[in-house]
Motif scaffolding. Structure first.
Motif, PDB file in Angstrom:
ATOM      1  N   GLN A  51     -12.052  27.522  14.094  1.00 57.37           N
ATOM      2  CA  GLN A  51     -11.475  27.427  15.427  1.00 57.37           C
ATOM      3  C   GLN A  51     -11.396  28.792  16.131  1.00 57.37           C
ATOM      4  OE1 GLN A  51     -10.690  24.646  16.897  1.00 57.37           O
ATOM      5  NE2 GLN A  51      -9.931  25.650  18.733  1.00 57.37           N
ATOM      6  N   ILE A  52     -12.113  28.914  17.220  1.00 60.39           N
ATOM      7  CA  ILE A  52     -12.067  30.092  18.088  1.00 60.39           C
ATOM      8  C   ILE A  52     -12.727  29.668  19.387  1.00 60.39           C
ATOM      9  CG2 ILE A  52     -14.272  31.011  17.225  1.00 60.39           C
ATOM     10  CD1 ILE A  52     -13.143  33.845  17.674  1.00 60.39           C
ATOM     11  N   GLY A  53     -12.403  30.334  20.467  1.00 63.92           N
ATOM     12  CA  GLY A  53     -13.054  30.051  21.737  1.00 63.92           C
ATOM     13  C   GLY A  53     -13.529  31.336  22.374  1.00 63.92           C
ATOM     14  N   ALA A  54     -14.222  31.200  23.480  1.00 68.07           N
ATOM     15  CA  ALA A  54     -14.661  32.389  24.217  1.00 68.07           C
ATOM     16  C   ALA A  54     -14.807  32.035  25.687  1.00 68.07           C
ATOM     17  CB  ALA A  54     -15.982  32.919  23.658  1.00 68.07           C
ATOM     18  N   LEU A  55     -14.581  33.028  26.519  1.00 66.82           N
ATOM     19  CA  LEU A  55     -14.894  32.906  27.940  1.00 66.82           C
ATOM     20  C   LEU A  55     -15.869  34.011  28.302  1.00 66.82           C
ATOM     21  CD1 LEU A  55     -14.334  31.470  30.683  1.00 66.82           C
ATOM     22  CD2 LEU A  55     -12.646  33.268  31.126  1.00 66.82           C
ATOM     23  N   LEU A  56     -17.025  33.596  28.822  1.00 62.50           N
ATOM     24  CA  LEU A  56     -18.012  34.542  29.331  1.00 62.50           C
ATOM     25  C   LEU A  56     -17.958  34.459  30.850  1.00 62.50           C
ATOM     26  CD1 LEU A  56     -18.902  33.985  26.356  1.00 62.50           C
ATOM     27  CD2 LEU A  56     -21.247  34.272  27.132  1.00 62.50           C
ATOM     28  N   GLY A  95     -25.465  35.710  29.056  1.00 62.55           N
ATOM     29  CA  GLY A  95     -24.250  36.219  29.691  1.00 62.55           C
ATOM     30  C   GLY A  95     -24.408  37.598  30.301  1.00 62.55           C
ATOM     31  N   TYR A  96     -23.273  38.229  30.580  1.00 58.97           N
ATOM     32  CA  TYR A  96     -23.264  39.470  31.345  1.00 58.97           C
ATOM     33  C   TYR A  96     -22.736  40.649  30.522  1.00 58.97           C
ATOM     34  CZ  TYR A  96     -24.523  36.541  35.226  1.00 58.97           C
ATOM     35  OH  TYR A  96     -25.207  35.675  36.040  1.00 58.97           O
ATOM     36  N   VAL A 137     -18.404  26.279  33.908  1.00 63.23           N
ATOM     37  CA  VAL A 137     -18.971  25.248  33.037  1.00 63.23           C
ATOM     38  C   VAL A 137     -18.165  25.175  31.738  1.00 63.23           C
ATOM     39  CG1 VAL A 137     -20.996  24.604  31.661  1.00 63.23           C
ATOM     40  CG2 VAL A 137     -21.272  25.366  34.039  1.00 63.23           C
ATOM     41  N   ASP A 138     -17.738  23.966  31.398  1.00 60.73           N
ATOM     42  CA  ASP A 138     -17.052  23.695  30.146  1.00 60.73           C
ATOM     43  C   ASP A 138     -18.112  23.400  29.083  1.00 60.73           C
ATOM     44  OD1 ASP A 138     -15.708  22.676  27.982  1.00 60.73           O
ATOM     45  OD2 ASP A 138     -14.729  21.033  29.070  1.00 60.73           O
ATOM     46  N   GLY A 139     -18.307  24.371  28.200  1.00 60.28           N
ATOM     47  CA  GLY A 139     -19.364  24.240  27.196  1.00 60.28           C
ATOM     48  C   GLY A 139     -18.876  23.682  25.866  1.00 60.28           C
ATOM     49  N   ALA A 140     -17.659  23.146  25.831  1.00 55.53           N
ATOM     50  CA  ALA A 140     -17.077  22.697  24.557  1.00 55.53           C
ATOM     51  C   ALA A 140     -18.041  21.802  23.782  1.00 55.53           C
ATOM     52  CB  ALA A 140     -15.751  21.977  24.795  1.00 55.53           C
ATOM     53  N   MET A 180     -18.766  31.287  35.094  1.00 52.29           N
ATOM     54  CA  MET A 180     -17.850  31.319  33.948  1.00 52.29           C
ATOM     55  C   MET A 180     -18.260  30.207  32.987  1.00 52.29           C
ATOM     56  SD  MET A 180     -14.119  32.041  35.677  1.00 52.29           S
ATOM     57  CE  MET A 180     -14.189  30.846  37.012  1.00 52.29           C
ATOM     58  N   LEU A 181     -18.332  30.580  31.716  1.00 51.13           N
ATOM     59  CA  LEU A 181     -18.698  29.610  30.684  1.00 51.13           C
ATOM     60  C   LEU A 181     -17.635  29.639  29.593  1.00 51.13           C
ATOM     61  CD1 LEU A 181     -20.769  27.669  29.323  1.00 51.13           C
ATOM     62  CD2 LEU A 181     -21.832  29.703  28.303  1.00 51.13           C
ATOM     63  N   ALA A 182     -17.008  28.492  29.370  1.00 48.68           N
ATOM     64  CA  ALA A 182     -15.973  28.383  28.330  1.00 48.68           C
ATOM     65  C   ALA A 182     -16.590  27.721  27.105  1.00 48.68           C
ATOM     66  CB  ALA A 182     -14.796  27.556  28.844  1.00 48.68           C
TER      67      ALA A 182
END
Lengths: 367, 367
Positions: A203-208, A59-60, A170-173, A190-192
């Motif tokens: 349960q947690i998510g992230a957006l890079l 990531g960045y 990209v949906d990385g689920a 963008m990577l979800a």
């Protein structure tokens, strides 16, 4: 029970993950809101987790990594927080409702238009996606791995076919933790991510996201920064993170990521391959997933509805799988398995031939 | 450490709460997505938690109770998901940035206008709020208890002063678990809650709402229902709950609510009263919170910035408090404590005179 519903939620949380949650419940300070040592220590650990995420997924940096409640929230930010009036979007037939429904919402409001790249013989090709791009296309949304078939297309190849100005989401689920994903190597803007599947967390998510995109917030509120400012702060990650983070969830993700980093070889591909070969010998079944590293094995019985087969596996064999449409209606349309759907068995990286054998024997008994 | 930052995040999680999180990490099925027994059991427990929330807060049943990641998300749904073009809103000077920033966002877009009901001699009066209501007022937002002063106004009295068509949104982040809140008794249309403070849970939020209001979703995605529908389902709670819920967080909230229900008498009011009386004897300090059941005690040193005093309490006495503005800029303006803010010590219902005495002795030593 033999839990083969890991694509819904990872069933086994490693000791380090559970232990981190417990430690966080004992500390329980609010990261980054106060100046006492517990709050500062929590804030520091949250920063470490951002850096680790950025490291694992190419990531960045920490500023371009925001925590969300789920991959769904991350995808909503990437879509609703980025698109503008008149934009065109290309999504694929493999996308989840967490991509399709935000797009449909914007389309119904007349803000955007979108097209769906179809499958060809059940396969998603980069060329098919690129062929849907128009002059006004701003965003291409593609899953790293379908939650129905376990596969997608070659993302690096796709990126090369896209015009420079088009953003790649990209949906990385499903893919994250199973297949290598590097934003920099693959040209992902963008990577979800979902923490609770292949990343072993709760349960947690992230957006890079890269410096090419500046997502607008969907939620507004306290950030612990610029408190005098009635408008949302303009800098990341604060701009996209209103409200107290779930510190136990961040801690669980940190430990899960360390496990992902150190897990070099998994059996998931071999398991789905072996199962495919074995189940091909049972003529009552049709298989719809190719062997894949995501550990997804989807099939149907020629004369039994998918939910009924899933229920029989649960009731008679105590095997947990998921029937139906898996919140991916277009994938099932493309595969010709709509509206009944498929049964999906999904393996974690901690499982092996014992579980695959149990499923095979149950399927043989029900065939 | 003596943890007096419970208004940021409740520091002590009871055994039943921690135990429930651990059990949920062992089960780890996705509630309501699959048909196997773990998923069904999880879905049933989530339903029980909705019913318990509705019971504890005099709500309108499980369908009108949605889980969010935080009270901030709940407030955003109640504001961004309810207001329409041309609406006028009244908020109060005690509101948190989680109310003020969504309102400011809509105001900057030209969607709504809003006014702030002022304090009178540091006190929020229902009459002052009602006097701000105009013909176009659709919503009144008021905190159940300020995170700076621990107090608010008489909500039942306020409701009686409002015209029938005006909706009442209550921010329960600080009040819930400390003071009785009943939506039905008090005429509250929407109640936003934080799990991780007075409700003893890990990070989770909830929005409860009456049949008088139909909030629109801010996030779109998989709900496990109507999977063939590319639009968001129209029924609650699914309409507002895209993506997998945090099952460990829901389980923690369930146990926390049971503790709230069974906790009849707490010392928090007596503690803040005793502290007020004792600290009044130290001429270096000024107190800005009246005695209150929320356990909030806010003060400043006449010649030491608030962050410096908070740091000294942490470093020299290992007492965790929060200095600064507490994400409530208008409250500090109204109290005349802006921009330096105050030091806030906040007690949980599990604390008593031991902690209050420790704070008093530290303040005396620093005076």
């Amino acid at each position: 029970m033999i839990y083969l519903d890991n694509a819904a939620t990872g069933g086994f949380k490693p000791y380090a993950v559970r232990s981190a949650v417990n430690a966080a419940m004992k500390v329980c300070a609010n990261p980054g809101r106060s100046g006492h040592r517990l709050s500062l220590a929590a804030a520091e650990h949250v920063l470490s987790c951002r850096n680790l995420l950025s490291d694992v997924f190419g990531g960045y940096g920490f500023e371009r990594c925001v925590f969300t409640k789920s991959c769904t929230e991350a995808l909503n930010i990437a879509i609703l927080g980025v698109l503008e009036e008149g934009d065109h979007v290309v999504a694929t037939a493999l996308e989840h409702n967490s991509v399709l429904r935000p797009l449909q919402y914007l389309a119904e409001k007349g803000v955007i238009t979108y097209d769906i790249a179809p499958l060809k013989d059940g396969i998603l090709e980069p060329e098919t996606i690129a062929a849907c791009v128009k002059h006004k296309t701003r965003l291409v949304c593609v899953t790293a791995a379908s939650n129905v078939t376990g596969t997608s297309c070659d993302l690096k190849k796709l990126k090369k076919l896209l015009p420079e100005h088009v953003l790649l989401l990209v949906d990385g689920a499903q893919g994250a933790g199973h297949i290598p994903i590097s934003m920099r190597d693959m040209g992902i803007d963008m990577l979800a991510l979902a923490g609770h599947k292949g990343l072993h967390a709760i349960q947690i998510g992230a957006l890079l996201f890269s410096q090419r995109v500046d997502p607008r917030p969907l939620l507004f509120g306290g950030t612990g920064s610029e408190s005098m400012n009635l408008s949302q702060p303009s800098f990341y990650p604060d701009r996209l993170e209103s409200g107290t983070l779930s510190y136990p969830a961040v801690c669980s993700l940190f430990e899960g990521l360390l496990i992902v980093k150190s897990t070099k070889k998994t059996e998931t591909y071999a398991l789905t391959k072996a199962l495919s070969e074995a189940v091909k010998g049972l003529p009552s079944y049709e298989i719809f997933s190719p062997p894949n590293a995501c550990g997804v094995f989807s099939f149907r019985h020629k004369s039994m509805p998918s939910e009924e087969l899933a229920a029989a596996l649960s009731e008679k064999f105590d095997i947990a799988v998921r029937g139906g449409l898996h919140c991916a209606p277009l994938a099932h349309e493309a595969l010709g398995t709509s509206p009944d759907g498929l049964v999906r068995a999904s393996f974690s990286v901690f499982q092996g031939m014992r579980e695959a054998n149990a499923l095979f024997h149950a399927l043989r008994a029900l065939s």
